[in-house]
Write an enzyme that holds these catalytic residues in place. Sequence first.
Site, PDB file in Angstrom:
ATOM      1  N   LYS A   1       9.203  76.975  21.461  1.00 39.10           N
ATOM      2  CA  LYS A   1       9.110  77.187  22.903  1.00 39.10           C
ATOM      3  C   LYS A   1       9.311  78.652  23.306  1.00 39.10           C
ATOM      4  O   LYS A   1       8.651  79.151  24.215  1.00 39.10           O
ATOM      5  CB  LYS A   1      10.116  76.295  23.635  1.00 39.10           C
TER       6      LYS A   1
ATOM      7  N   ASN B   1       6.880  75.079  27.512  1.00 40.60           N
ATOM      8  CA  ASN B   1       6.464  73.865  26.815  1.00 40.60           C
ATOM      9  C   ASN B   1       5.041  73.448  27.178  1.00 40.60           C
ATOM     10  O   ASN B   1       4.570  72.417  26.728  1.00 40.60           O
ATOM     11  CB  ASN B   1       7.432  72.711  27.112  1.00 40.60           C
TER      12      ASN B   1
ATOM     13  N   ALA C   1      17.178  73.941  25.586  1.00 43.58           N
ATOM     14  CA  ALA C   1      17.091  72.817  26.515  1.00 43.58           C
ATOM     15  C   ALA C   1      17.821  73.124  27.807  1.00 43.58           C
ATOM     16  O   ALA C   1      17.339  72.815  28.907  1.00 43.58           O
ATOM     17  CB  ALA C   1      17.661  71.559  25.868  1.00 43.58           C
TER      18      ALA C   1
END
Length: 284
Positions: free
Chosen positions: A71, A93, A136
């Site tokens: 990513k 993403n 994340a």
Amino acid sequence: MNVLATTHRYGVIGNPIAQSRSPFIHREFARQTGIELEYEAILAPLEGFTATVEDFFRAGGKGLNVTVPFKEQACALASGHLSQRASVAGAANTLWMHEGELHACNTDGVGLLSDLERLGYSLQGRRVLLVGAGGAARGVMQPLLLAGCAALRIANRNPARAGQLHDVVSRAMPELAARVQAGGLEDAGQNWDVVINATSSSLANTAPDLPEGLYAQDALAYDMVYSPEPTAFMQQARQQGAGRAVDGIGMLVGQAAASFAIWHGVAPDIEPVLHKLRDALLYT
């Protein structure tokens, strides 16, 4: 290669990739909306991400989802055309071509917020604890703040990493910096309305080393990891007093829906695909 034959070619790229549910989700979205497309899982060599992406689009591919560990590389590859979400996150993403230029967005935060809304949780005025400071967590910081949470604390096993993420957000969104705090797991605080596990701990069937007292009455514990059974974090949260504990399968479908909308200009219905995916996980 015949470019016309690959006009509607999409895919997800990562390493590993065989476990990805994205092909299932996007094919369901396509069936629902009447859009013809091919969507495949693409394994890229760890040192060959850029070449794999370039080959895909050179052959007529239209859009790529990107998963671990690429990513951040995706963000760098499309650095000239980043959405604000991707720019703040430093990770992307979703990739697509527009007028011969590669563009990128990060839909993880949008997926998280859509799932929280589906679950009946508005973040307006809520106190949110974000556990983890990796990719994340970076992907959802800006959307969480823009959703109106009153306070957002980043808690990480390494407090310095939490501080680094705090600095990134403060520079990108100085008007909201006062709402953000950062520190270690041991001083995560108490009485949070929503606690989000953005670590990968549940993949190893473990839970973050979180102290007691985190959860306010009727608080939500949300694990970005999804599983047929309650994850280790979810089990820990219920034992420590969370009112409700859920996994991230809705976020997975939500971020896919946001990517689908970017590519096709159509917002698919998440609910039927979410139910089909949950059934598929339970019976496989």
